[in-house]
Motif scaffolding. Structure first.
Motif, PDB file in Angstrom:
ATOM      1  N   THR A   1      13.673   6.293  15.176  1.00  0.00           N
ATOM      2  CA  THR A   1      13.378   4.377  14.826  1.00  0.00           C
ATOM      3  C   THR A   1      12.750   4.197  15.945  1.00  0.00           C
ATOM      4  O   THR A   1      12.814   3.285  17.010  1.00  0.00           O
ATOM      5  CB  THR A   1      14.080   3.502  14.066  1.00  0.00           C
ATOM      6  N   PRO A   2      11.455   4.883  16.011  1.00  0.00           N
ATOM      7  CA  PRO A   2      10.312   4.605  16.959  1.00  0.00           C
ATOM      8  C   PRO A   2      10.201   2.882  17.049  1.00  0.00           C
ATOM      9  O   PRO A   2       9.215   2.736  18.163  1.00  0.00           O
ATOM     10  CB  PRO A   2       9.229   5.543  16.735  1.00  0.00           C
ATOM     11  N   THR A   3      10.278   2.711  16.140  1.00  0.00           N
ATOM     12  CA  THR A   3       9.436   0.917  15.719  1.00  0.00           C
ATOM     13  C   THR A   3      10.569   0.348  14.778  1.00  0.00           C
ATOM     14  O   THR A   3      11.090   1.363  14.162  1.00  0.00           O
ATOM     15  CB  THR A   3       8.439   0.273  15.255  1.00  0.00           C
ATOM     16  N   PRO A   4      11.037  -0.779  14.937  1.00  0.00           N
ATOM     17  CA  PRO A   4      11.688  -1.400  13.667  1.00  0.00           C
ATOM     18  C   PRO A   4      11.482  -1.364  12.363  1.00  0.00           C
ATOM     19  O   PRO A   4      11.699  -1.098  10.942  1.00  0.00           O
ATOM     20  CB  PRO A   4      12.280  -2.792  13.840  1.00  0.00           C
ATOM     21  N   ALA A   5      10.092  -1.252  12.251  1.00  0.00           N
ATOM     22  CA  ALA A   5       8.900  -0.819  10.825  1.00  0.00           C
ATOM     23  C   ALA A   5       9.184   0.359  10.317  1.00  0.00           C
ATOM     24  O   ALA A   5       8.361   1.151  10.284  1.00  0.00           O
ATOM     25  CB  ALA A   5       6.956  -1.320  11.066  1.00  0.00           C
ATOM     26  N   VAL A   6       9.422   1.472  11.306  1.00  0.00           N
ATOM     27  CA  VAL A   6       9.467   3.186  11.014  1.00  0.00           C
ATOM     28  C   VAL A   6      10.466   3.587  11.298  1.00  0.00           C
ATOM     29  O   VAL A   6      11.562   2.767  12.254  1.00  0.00           O
ATOM     30  CB  VAL A   6       8.144   3.897  11.842  1.00  0.00           C
ATOM     31  N   GLU A   7      10.843   4.233  10.275  1.00  0.00           N
ATOM     32  CA  GLU A   7      12.496   5.381  10.467  1.00  0.00           C
ATOM     33  C   GLU A   7      11.718   6.590   9.840  1.00  0.00           C
ATOM     34  O   GLU A   7      11.027   6.885   8.981  1.00  0.00           O
ATOM     35  CB  GLU A   7      13.267   4.890   9.898  1.00  0.00           C
ATOM     36  N   LEU A   8      12.083   7.540   9.982  1.00  0.00           N
ATOM     37  CA  LEU A   8      12.050   9.391  10.048  1.00  0.00           C
ATOM     38  C   LEU A   8      14.033   9.886  10.306  1.00  0.00           C
ATOM     39  O   LEU A   8      14.389   9.179  11.402  1.00  0.00           O
ATOM     40  CB  LEU A   8      11.271  10.305  11.109  1.00  0.00           C
ATOM     41  N   THR A   9      13.778  10.215   8.942  1.00  0.00           N
ATOM     42  CA  THR A   9      15.187  11.371   9.348  1.00  0.00           C
ATOM     43  C   THR A   9      15.346  12.729   9.025  1.00  0.00           C
ATOM     44  O   THR A   9      13.775  13.446   8.459  1.00  0.00           O
ATOM     45  CB  THR A   9      15.981  10.732   8.041  1.00  0.00           C
TER      46      THR A   9
ATOM     47  N   GLY B   1       2.972  -4.858   7.727  1.00  0.00           N
ATOM     48  CA  GLY B   1       2.216  -5.740   7.417  1.00  0.00           C
ATOM     49  C   GLY B   1       2.191  -5.911   5.322  1.00  0.00           C
ATOM     50  O   GLY B   1       3.951  -6.272   4.911  1.00  0.00           O
ATOM     51  N   ALA B   2       1.330  -5.977   4.882  1.00  0.00           N
ATOM     52  CA  ALA B   2       1.957  -5.598   3.097  1.00  0.00           C
ATOM     53  C   ALA B   2       2.084  -4.058   2.975  1.00  0.00           C
ATOM     54  O   ALA B   2       2.186  -4.243   1.509  1.00  0.00           O
ATOM     55  CB  ALA B   2       0.431  -6.065   2.584  1.00  0.00           C
ATOM     56  N   PHE B   3       2.153  -3.616   3.541  1.00  0.00           N
ATOM     57  CA  PHE B   3       2.141  -1.164   2.878  1.00  0.00           C
ATOM     58  C   PHE B   3       3.668  -1.385   4.005  1.00  0.00           C
ATOM     59  O   PHE B   3       4.454  -1.308   4.131  1.00  0.00           O
ATOM     60  CB  PHE B   3       1.189  -1.324   3.747  1.00  0.00           C
TER      61      PHE B   3
ATOM     62  N   PRO C   1       0.139  -7.838  -1.669  1.00  0.00           N
ATOM     63  CA  PRO C   1      -1.053  -8.666  -0.489  1.00  0.00           C
ATOM     64  C   PRO C   1      -0.264 -10.046  -0.259  1.00  0.00           C
ATOM     65  O   PRO C   1      -0.776 -10.550   0.449  1.00  0.00           O
ATOM     66  CB  PRO C   1      -2.238  -8.201  -1.067  1.00  0.00           C
ATOM     67  N   SER C   2      -0.450 -10.510  -1.595  1.00  0.00           N
ATOM     68  CA  SER C   2       0.208 -11.904  -1.276  1.00  0.00           C
ATOM     69  C   SER C   2       2.126 -12.484  -1.990  1.00  0.00           C
ATOM     70  O   SER C   2       1.648 -11.101  -3.321  1.00  0.00           O
ATOM     71  CB  SER C   2      -0.536 -13.015  -1.783  1.00  0.00           C
ATOM     72  N   ASP C   3       2.536 -13.193  -2.430  1.00  0.00           N
ATOM     73  CA  ASP C   3       3.238 -13.511  -3.100  1.00  0.00           C
ATOM     74  C   ASP C   3       3.471 -13.699  -4.550  1.00  0.00           C
ATOM     75  O   ASP C   3       2.379 -13.701  -4.736  1.00  0.00           O
ATOM     76  CB  ASP C   3       3.814 -15.260  -3.073  1.00  0.00           C
TER      77      ASP C   3
ATOM     78  N   TRP D   1       2.777 -10.470  -5.721  1.00  0.00           N
ATOM     79  CA  TRP D   1       1.242  -9.426  -5.979  1.00  0.00           C
ATOM     80  C   TRP D   1       2.001  -8.168  -5.530  1.00  0.00           C
ATOM     81  O   TRP D   1       2.445  -8.055  -4.915  1.00  0.00           O
ATOM     82  CB  TRP D   1      -0.450  -9.944  -5.701  1.00  0.00           C
ATOM     83  N   LEU D   2       2.000  -7.210  -6.484  1.00  0.00           N
ATOM     84  CA  LEU D   2       2.171  -6.285  -5.905  1.00  0.00           C
ATOM     85  C   LEU D   2       2.237  -4.592  -6.865  1.00  0.00           C
ATOM     86  O   LEU D   2       1.525  -4.697  -8.107  1.00  0.00           O
ATOM     87  CB  LEU D   2       4.050  -5.520  -6.172  1.00  0.00           C
ATOM     88  N   ALA D   3       1.668  -3.602  -6.438  1.00  0.00           N
ATOM     89  CA  ALA D   3       0.997  -2.502  -6.618  1.00  0.00           C
ATOM     90  C   ALA D   3       1.425  -1.244  -5.937  1.00  0.00           C
ATOM     91  O   ALA D   3       1.753  -1.069  -4.222  1.00  0.00           O
ATOM     92  CB  ALA D   3      -0.211  -2.579  -6.250  1.00  0.00           C
ATOM     93  N   ALA D   4       2.050   0.072  -6.621  1.00  0.00           N
ATOM     94  CA  ALA D   4       3.033   0.912  -6.022  1.00  0.00           C
ATOM     95  C   ALA D   4       2.611   2.378  -7.339  1.00  0.00           C
ATOM     96  O   ALA D   4       2.235   2.114  -8.054  1.00  0.00           O
ATOM     97  CB  ALA D   4       4.543   0.950  -6.463  1.00  0.00           C
ATOM     98  N   LEU D   5       2.744   2.707  -6.077  1.00  0.00           N
ATOM     99  CA  LEU D   5       2.372   4.751  -6.315  1.00  0.00           C
ATOM    100  C   LEU D   5       3.278   5.606  -6.324  1.00  0.00           C
ATOM    101  O   LEU D   5       4.724   5.902  -5.673  1.00  0.00           O
ATOM    102  CB  LEU D   5       0.966   5.313  -6.167  1.00  0.00           C
ATOM    103  N   THR D   6       3.799   6.240  -7.147  1.00  0.00           N
ATOM    104  CA  THR D   6       5.161   7.079  -7.549  1.00  0.00           C
ATOM    105  C   THR D   6       4.796   8.445  -7.423  1.00  0.00           C
ATOM    106  O   THR D   6       4.455   8.704  -8.697  1.00  0.00           O
ATOM    107  CB  THR D   6       6.262   6.716  -7.821  1.00  0.00           C
ATOM    108  N   LEU D   7       5.225   9.359  -6.691  1.00  0.00           N
ATOM    109  CA  LEU D   7       5.117  10.865  -6.516  1.00  0.00           C
ATOM    110  C   LEU D   7       6.312  11.319  -6.893  1.00  0.00           C
ATOM    111  O   LEU D   7       7.241  11.121  -5.811  1.00  0.00           O
ATOM    112  CB  LEU D   7       4.437  11.074  -5.805  1.00  0.00           C
ATOM    113  N   ARG D   8       6.502  12.240  -7.695  1.00  0.00           N
ATOM    114  CA  ARG D   8       7.744  13.158  -7.652  1.00  0.00           C
ATOM    115  C   ARG D   8       7.423  14.860  -8.222  1.00  0.00           C
ATOM    116  O   ARG D   8       6.429  14.741  -8.837  1.00  0.00           O
ATOM    117  CB  ARG D   8       8.282  12.832  -9.076  1.00  0.00           C
ATOM    118  N   HIS D   9       8.120  15.735  -7.668  1.00  0.00           N
ATOM    119  CA  HIS D   9       7.618  16.600  -7.876  1.00  0.00           C
ATOM    120  C   HIS D   9       9.285  17.258  -7.616  1.00  0.00           C
ATOM    121  O   HIS D   9       9.634  17.021  -6.937  1.00  0.00           O
ATOM    122  CB  HIS D   9       7.290  16.976  -6.695  1.00  0.00           C
ATOM    123  N   VAL D  10       9.478  18.233  -8.621  1.00  0.00           N
ATOM    124  CA  VAL D  10      10.502  19.400  -8.929  1.00  0.00           C
ATOM    125  C   VAL D  10       9.627  20.827  -9.298  1.00  0.00           C
ATOM    126  O   VAL D  10       8.996  21.629  -9.627  1.00  0.00           O
ATOM    127  CB  VAL D  10      11.725  19.028 -10.043  1.00  0.00           C
TER     128      VAL D  10
END
Length: 673
Positions: A493-501, A545-547, A590-592, A594-603
């Protein structure tokens, strides 16, 4: 129904009883502040030693399909037996597993809803159609076996679903969406305080004419769309009993009806579940749980050559009941001690009729049934030594397989085949141990080893089935599956906003139950010598931020250890097992509202059979979710599934193919979410 009625009376009586007596509000407010959560006991200090991943509410309620199984797909390595979701799969094929340890359609991961195992008592599948995303607050997926305090069945891991409470839900929420094929998805949820506790009532109804799972070049006049019509309702109450104890009561009813591939190939799954749970958070912490489940299943099989019914599995009633008691005494010295016991019993019976495809007359009447039970005793201790936490636990299970029978009679009542399975009992000892070391503020090292156990289901023991032209026989002599494994991992966890496992693992299931090919178009459930699975799991999270971004990747090299009847399978990959799986979600807020999301799945590539025949090509899908506020908490919602129009092959039997969901667009309104 009498049990559920009594349960409902308790649910509403307790919050009223828990209120301070009298009308003097000032007197009522003079006592200690009581906060109810509706949750179980807190995670123990050593929980980071095991490979686990949290799925938050936002990710759960913004899946492109709106289904819980897609939310679980955010953890690479999660899989059902087939790639179909709960809108186009036979319910009995919806067993779940982790780490490529599946050998048939039974669940090898233990799935809990508010601490209660929810797998079907007869088949072992998960009733995903009854699990509405909007009712959940979070999901925790722990990969790796070792039942410990969770209960037997956590062979490949544990999936914990937590219901949402007042801290998550609006007083009222509702949603109504439709897609481009005329399907509708409607839900409503009401959450309100009752005395010092709260109650949540919710309902959901999904309905569609479905899509063609059969490729266009294989359709016939009898080909049907994958129609579905399912509803579920839940009732949940939480109330304090004193300052440190709370009572949680839950009830769930559901009905799920589907049509698969051909007209008349109708399937239904229904059930009612109820549970009571006492959670104490005082000096002596405890978690006491009791539950009851009633389920039923029916299925009509249509001939793929004459397109008439050849099998009517008209009734499969089953019952599951059990409980758990866990104590955490205040031993001090940096120790968190867990002592307890749990019990689960499953009973069920199958009744079906076989018909001649030529005459339509009954050729056989079949019945099968039995019971299984597991009584477990466990002890586990976490020892905190500064930045190092050690954990170790033992579990002893007494398993019973009894009262098993299968009988097939001709129309005149004569016995064609009969199996009477002797009662079997066994004691098994399993364990798990782990360590987590916070080496620096940003780096944690962890490792774990474990041994787990799973009983065969009544379905595996007693119920033969046909997916034309392949016949799969049951096997009343199946023994328990046992897993041994270990893993090592690092969390950065290099910063509170980033986690790698990253986690590497090596698991082996001795006696793995699989559908083993005996001859062309003939299989039987058998205990393989073993399935071995080794691999690596990677995860990444970021919130800047918003991302935000959440991604996982899993590579698993799984192979069968075959000898004797299974010698031809030695070195093969287990059926329906991919090497590569991946999932990623990127979202922008971007603001209260509002939400946009993309989801990728691979099998990755899979094979239909244990002989590595009938290849299922890799599939990569892209989904989307968009929400925009209209007024207050009212929003417009749009979703897209399989936006690239990927061909998803879910079944391939010598060229006879079933397909997964095509490109689909949803639009509608949400209020209070």
């Amino acid at each position: 129904m009498r049990s559920l009625l009594s349960f409902g009376l308790v649910l509403f009586a307790v919050p009223s009883w828990a209120q301070a007596p009298g009308d003097d509000q000032e007197e009522a407010n003079a006592g200690p502040i009581i906060v109810v959560t509706g949750e179980g006991l807190e995670e123990t200090p050593a929980s980071p030693a095991y490979s686990s991943r949290e799925i938050g509410r936002e990710q759960i309620v913004t899946t492109p399909s709106g289904t819980v199984e897609e939310a679980l797909g955010a953890v690479a390595g999660f899989q059902q037996f087939r790639r179909s979701d709960s809108r186009s799969a036979n319910p009995s094929a919806q067993g779940v597993t982790l780490r490529a340890l599946g050998g048939n359609a039974t669940s090898r991961a233990l799935v809990l809803l508010d601490g209660v195992p929810i797998a079907d008592p007869f088949f072992g599948y998960i009733p995903f159609g009854a699990l509405a995303t909007e009712r959940l607050a979070s999901i925790r997926v722990t990969r790796g076996g070792g039942s410990g305090p969770f209960g037997a069945g956590a062979l490949a891991g544990t999936i914990e679903l937590e219901s949402a409470g007042l801290d998550t839900l609006a007083p009222f929420g509702a949603s109504l969406l439709a897609n481009d094929r005329g399907a509708t998805e409607a839900s409503a949820i009401l959450a309100r305080p009752l005395g010092a506790g709260f109650a949540v009532v919710s309902g959901r109804w999904d309905r569609s004419q479905g899509f063609f799972t059969t490729p266009e070049n294989q359709r016939v006049p009898a080909t049907a769309r994958s129609r579905y019509d399912s509803w579920s309702g839940s009732l949940r109450g939480v109330a304090p009993i004193g300052a440190s104890v709370e009572l949680q009561a839950n009830a769930l009813v559901f009905d799920d009806r589907r049509t698969l591939r051909f007209q008349g190939a109708d399937t239904s799954a229904s059930g009612a579940d109820a549970s009571l749970r006492l959670v104490g958070r005082g000096e002596w912490q405890f978690d006491a749980l009791a539950y009851l489940q009633t389920r039923d299943f029916s299925n009509v099989v249509i001939s793929s050559t004459r397109f008439v019914p050849v099998l009517d599995q008209r009734d499969t009633p089953s019952t599951g009941l059990g409980g758990k008691l866990e104590l955490r005494p205040p031993v001090g010295g940096g120790h968190t001690l867990r002592i307890g016991a749990d019990f689960r019993q499953a009973e069920g019976e199958l009744q079906e009729d076989a018909f001649s495809a030529l005459t339509g007359n009954v050729t056989e009447r079949r019945r099968a049934g039995g019971s299984t039970s597991d009584l477990g005793l466990f002890v586990e201790d976490d020892w905190s030594l500064g930045e190092l936490v050690l954990s170790g636990g033992l579990r002893a299970d007494r398993t019973v397989i009894g009262d098993g029978f299968y009988v097939a009679r001709n129309p005149s009542g004569g016995i064609v085949e009969e199996v009477i399975a002797p009662r079997r009992t066994d004691w098994s000892v399993t364990w798990r141990a782990g360590a987590a070391w916070q080496a620096t503020d940003t780096l944690r090292l962890r490792g774990a080893a474990y041994r787990g156990l799973r009983l065969p289901t009544l379905n595996e023991l007693l119920r033969p089935f046909v997916v034309f032209p392949v016949v799969t026989q049951a096997n009343a002599a199946l023994r328990n599956e046992e897993l041994e494994g270990y893993e090592m991992g690092v969390d950065f966890t290099p910063t509170p906003a980033v986690e790698l496992t990253a986690t590497v693992f090596d698991n082996r299931v001795d006696g793995a139950i699989a559908n083993v090919t005996l001859a062309p178009n003939l299989r039987q459930r058998q205990n393989l010598p073993a399935i071995e699975a080794r691999g690596v799991e990677l995860g990444a999270r970021a919130a800047i931020g918003a991302f935000s971004f959440d991604g996982t990747l899993a590579y698993t090299d799984a192979e069968v250890v075959g000898r004797g009847p299974s010698a031809a399978l030695d070195g093969n990959r287990p059926s329906q097992t991919p090497r590569w799986t991946a999932a990623a979600t990127a979202s922008l807020r971007p603001s209260d509202g509002w939400l946009a999301a993309l989801t990728l799945r691979h099998v990755g590539e899979q094979f239909e059979s244990d002989l590595e025949t009938d290849r299922l090509a890799p599939a990569t899908t892209l989904g989307a979710f968009f929400q925009a506020p209209l007024a207050g908490t009212l929003s417009v919602v749009m979703r897209g599934e399989n936006l690239t129009g990927e061909t998803i092959v879910t079944r391939n039997a010598d060229g006879s193919v079933d397909l997964g969901v095509p490109r689909t667009f949803w639009a509608g309104l949400r209020y209070g979410f």
